[in-house]
Write an enzyme that holds these catalytic residues in place. Sequence first.
Site, short mmCIF file in Angstrom:
data_model
loop_
_atom_site.label_atom_id
_atom_site.label_comp_id
_atom_site.label_asym_id
_atom_site.label_seq_id
_atom_site.Cartn_x
_atom_site.Cartn_y
_atom_site.Cartn_z
N GLY A 20 0.82 -1.20 0.00
CA GLY A 20 0.00 0.00 0.00
C GLY A 20 0.85 1.25 0.00
O GLY A 20 0.54 2.24 0.66
N SER A 38 -4.88 -0.11 13.87
CA SER A 38 -5.56 1.18 13.93
C SER A 38 -6.22 1.33 15.29
O SER A 38 -6.55 0.34 15.95
CB SER A 38 -6.63 1.25 12.83
OG SER A 38 -7.49 2.37 13.01
N TYR A 59 -13.69 -3.09 9.18
CA TYR A 59 -12.35 -2.49 9.38
C TYR A 59 -11.86 -2.73 10.80
O TYR A 59 -10.69 -3.09 11.03
CB TYR A 59 -12.44 -0.99 9.07
CG TYR A 59 -11.14 -0.25 9.08
CD1 TYR A 59 -10.25 -0.34 8.01
CD2 TYR A 59 -10.79 0.59 10.14
CE1 TYR A 59 -9.06 0.37 8.00
CE2 TYR A 59 -9.61 1.30 10.14
CZ TYR A 59 -8.75 1.19 9.06
OH TYR A 59 -7.56 1.90 9.06
N ALA A 62 -10.81 -6.32 11.18
CA ALA A 62 -9.54 -6.57 10.49
C ALA A 62 -8.36 -6.02 11.29
O ALA A 62 -7.32 -6.67 11.43
CB ALA A 62 -9.57 -5.95 9.10
N LYS A 63 -8.53 -4.82 11.82
CA LYS A 63 -7.42 -4.18 12.53
C LYS A 63 -7.17 -4.83 13.89
O LYS A 63 -6.03 -4.87 14.38
CB LYS A 63 -7.68 -2.68 12.67
CG LYS A 63 -7.61 -1.92 11.36
CD LYS A 63 -6.30 -2.20 10.62
CE LYS A 63 -6.05 -1.23 9.47
NZ LYS A 63 -4.79 -1.54 8.75
#
Length: 251
Positions: free
Chosen positions: A11, A140, A152, A155-156
């Site tokens: 990324g 995050s 999200y 996932a984090k």
Amino acid sequence: MAEQRVAIVTGAARGIGAATAKRLAADGMAVGVLDIAEANCADTVAAITGAGGKAVALGADVSKDDQVQAAVAKVAGELGAPTVLVNNAGVIRDNLLFKMTEDDWDTVLGVHLRGAFLMSKHVQQHMVEAEHGRIVNLSSSSALGNRGQANYSAAKAGMQGLTKTLAKELGKFGVTANSVAPGFIETDMTAATAERVGVGFEDFKKASAEQIPVRRVGQPEDIAHTVSFLVSEGAGFVSGQVIYVAGGPLC
């Protein structure tokens, strides 16, 4: 003279990934600059090579095993065996739970978590052989839970569990694994979040800064500095840690 370390940053076309790739190059590493399309990496590669560094552009969907293997092989062939990996690739598909689609869920978990798994799996072979390695996974503050981000946040949070497991499995081979969990960082992704909630980005940043003890939002370079330490020789006794880089405590 010590052999030049080779890093891969996923990324890395923009935002945190680009800042991190440039910082690691400034630290003396050769860098594989990876993003979904090779052409997207041109600016980051040009910035590194223009400053006298070495970099190669890589196009890969990190959720696809064959593409990950090909990217890692290209780095090994052109720059040397990678022993530093920064799993930063990410996307958002924000929505409240009752509106979130299976594709929203699968895409986010696929890029963040499956991507970090596949990249780590294929790069660790080089690290084990070299008896030296550094893995940094981007988590995050959303790992603590965030409205409209079930995918999200999951996932984090998963990135943190993955990090601790990698630290335990790979430590005996001279490999460390740590996670950096950014708070509010000024990127295209946070701009997209502001748009989603219907707030102008400048107002969004101002309101966020007022809630942060250091009274400013973060910049991609703030994360790059932290990653730089974690992949350094001096961080060899730091492993399995989650470092929140958020301008203050989050609880």
